[in-house]
Scaffold this motif. Structure first.
Motif, PDB file in Angstrom:
ATOM      1  N   ASN A  31      19.228  76.325 -40.089  1.00  8.29           N
ATOM      2  CA  ASN A  31      20.389  75.620 -39.561  1.00  8.29           C
ATOM      3  C   ASN A  31      21.343  76.654 -38.976  1.00  8.29           C
ATOM      4  O   ASN A  31      21.532  77.723 -39.564  1.00  8.29           O
ATOM      5  CB  ASN A  31      21.117  74.837 -40.658  1.00  8.29           C
ATOM      6  CG  ASN A  31      20.240  73.773 -41.260  1.00  8.29           C
ATOM      7  OD1 ASN A  31      19.520  73.072 -40.572  1.00  8.29           O
ATOM      8  ND2 ASN A  31      20.281  73.652 -42.572  1.00  8.29           N
ATOM      9  N   THR A  43      27.504  71.784 -36.462  1.00  6.11           N
ATOM     10  CA  THR A  43      26.096  72.146 -36.515  1.00  6.11           C
ATOM     11  C   THR A  43      25.581  72.282 -35.095  1.00  6.11           C
ATOM     12  O   THR A  43      25.623  71.327 -34.323  1.00  6.11           O
ATOM     13  CB  THR A  43      25.278  71.074 -37.267  1.00  6.11           C
ATOM     14  OG1 THR A  43      25.814  70.913 -38.576  1.00  6.11           O
ATOM     15  CG2 THR A  43      23.818  71.479 -37.356  1.00  6.11           C
ATOM     16  N   TYR A  45      22.360  73.612 -34.513  1.00  6.51           N
ATOM     17  CA  TYR A  45      20.918  73.381 -34.576  1.00  6.51           C
ATOM     18  C   TYR A  45      20.534  73.127 -36.018  1.00  6.51           C
ATOM     19  O   TYR A  45      21.042  73.777 -36.939  1.00  6.51           O
ATOM     20  CB  TYR A  45      20.134  74.594 -34.051  1.00  6.51           C
ATOM     21  CG  TYR A  45      18.652  74.423 -34.201  1.00  6.51           C
ATOM     22  CD1 TYR A  45      17.917  73.656 -33.300  1.00  6.51           C
ATOM     23  CD2 TYR A  45      17.973  74.983 -35.274  1.00  6.51           C
ATOM     24  CE1 TYR A  45      16.560  73.464 -33.462  1.00  6.51           C
ATOM     25  CE2 TYR A  45      16.616  74.799 -35.447  1.00  6.51           C
ATOM     26  CZ  TYR A  45      15.912  74.043 -34.533  1.00  6.51           C
ATOM     27  OH  TYR A  45      14.572  73.836 -34.705  1.00  6.51           O
ATOM     28  N   SER A  46      19.601  72.204 -36.228  1.00  2.00           N
ATOM     29  CA  SER A  46      19.037  71.952 -37.543  1.00  2.00           C
ATOM     30  C   SER A  46      17.556  71.637 -37.379  1.00  2.00           C
ATOM     31  O   SER A  46      17.179  70.745 -36.612  1.00  2.00           O
ATOM     32  CB  SER A  46      19.738  70.781 -38.232  1.00  2.00           C
ATOM     33  OG  SER A  46      19.170  70.572 -39.506  1.00  2.00           O
ATOM     34  N   SER A  47      16.727  72.373 -38.088  1.00  2.00           N
ATOM     35  CA  SER A  47      15.278  72.198 -37.969  1.00  2.00           C
ATOM     36  C   SER A  47      14.817  70.812 -38.419  1.00  2.00           C
ATOM     37  O   SER A  47      13.746  70.363 -38.008  1.00  2.00           O
ATOM     38  CB  SER A  47      14.550  73.275 -38.765  1.00  2.00           C
ATOM     39  OG  SER A  47      14.943  73.249 -40.119  1.00  2.00           O
ATOM     40  N   ASP A  50      13.879  68.760 -35.614  1.00  2.00           N
ATOM     41  CA  ASP A  50      12.881  69.387 -34.750  1.00  2.00           C
ATOM     42  C   ASP A  50      11.525  69.346 -35.452  1.00  2.00           C
ATOM     43  O   ASP A  50      10.938  70.377 -35.763  1.00  2.00           O
ATOM     44  CB  ASP A  50      13.323  70.828 -34.465  1.00  2.00           C
ATOM     45  CG  ASP A  50      12.624  71.448 -33.278  1.00  2.00           C
ATOM     46  OD1 ASP A  50      11.736  70.799 -32.681  1.00  2.00           O
ATOM     47  OD2 ASP A  50      12.971  72.597 -32.948  1.00  2.00           O
ATOM     48  N   ARG A  64      12.001  80.341 -33.424  1.00  2.00           N
ATOM     49  CA  ARG A  64      13.008  79.357 -32.983  1.00  2.00           C
ATOM     50  C   ARG A  64      14.361  80.030 -32.787  1.00  2.00           C
ATOM     51  O   ARG A  64      15.066  79.727 -31.827  1.00  2.00           O
ATOM     52  CB  ARG A  64      13.118  78.204 -33.983  1.00  2.00           C
ATOM     53  CG  ARG A  64      14.036  77.102 -33.513  1.00  2.00           C
ATOM     54  CD  ARG A  64      13.493  76.468 -32.222  1.00  2.00           C
ATOM     55  NE  ARG A  64      14.410  75.485 -31.711  1.00  2.00           N
ATOM     56  CZ  ARG A  64      14.898  75.479 -30.476  1.00  2.00           C
ATOM     57  NH1 ARG A  64      14.546  76.407 -29.605  1.00  2.00           N
ATOM     58  NH2 ARG A  64      15.739  74.544 -30.089  1.00  2.00           N
ATOM     59  N   LEU A  68      16.551  80.353 -29.303  1.00  2.00           N
ATOM     60  CA  LEU A  68      17.972  80.007 -29.222  1.00  2.00           C
ATOM     61  C   LEU A  68      18.839  81.217 -28.856  1.00  2.00           C
ATOM     62  O   LEU A  68      20.054  81.095 -28.744  1.00  2.00           O
ATOM     63  CB  LEU A  68      18.446  79.437 -30.567  1.00  2.00           C
ATOM     64  CG  LEU A  68      17.842  78.100 -30.976  1.00  2.00           C
ATOM     65  CD1 LEU A  68      18.165  77.790 -32.435  1.00  2.00           C
ATOM     66  CD2 LEU A  68      18.342  76.983 -30.062  1.00  2.00           C
TER      67      LEU A  68
END
Length: 106
Positions: A31, A43, A45-47, A50, A64, A68
């Motif tokens: 995250n 937030t 990005y949060s896996s 995905d 990842r 990013l």
């Protein structure tokens, strides 16, 4: 759940990254947050959102972050793999850069 935290940069702005092993889901996660000292106000990005990636592979976390454009400390990969293998829980670790982070692969 294990959790590895480190500060990095995204487009020159500070971000906080939390990565680790989630025992109930039996997979790794990552995250990325901006703002705030305790995990951020937003937030980025949060896996969990995905699911098409192989979160059973520690290199997926590193790849990842690289996609990013967020540098990860070299000390991150091995402990992630250890946590997964040992199904670690209730673990908190902090990672630091020897120099200010730049975008680079480990």
């Amino acid at each position: 759940m294990s959790q590895h935290r480190f500060a990095s940069l995204l487009d020159g702005h500070p971000v906080l990254v939390f990565a680790g092993y989630d025992r109930p889901l039996r997979e790794l996660f990552v995250n990325v947050y901006c703002g705030g000292e305790d995990g951020g106000e937003e937030t980025l990005y949060s896996s969990i959102h995905d699911p098409g990636r192989n979160w059973a592979d520690p290199w997926t976390v590193i790849a990842r972050l690289a996609e990013l454009h967020i540098a990860a400390p070299p000390s991150l990969l091995e402990p992630l793999a250890d946590d997964q293998r040992e199904e670690a829980g209730n673990k908190l670790a902090f990672h630091y850069f020897e120099r200010p982070p730049e975008f680079s692969f480990i």
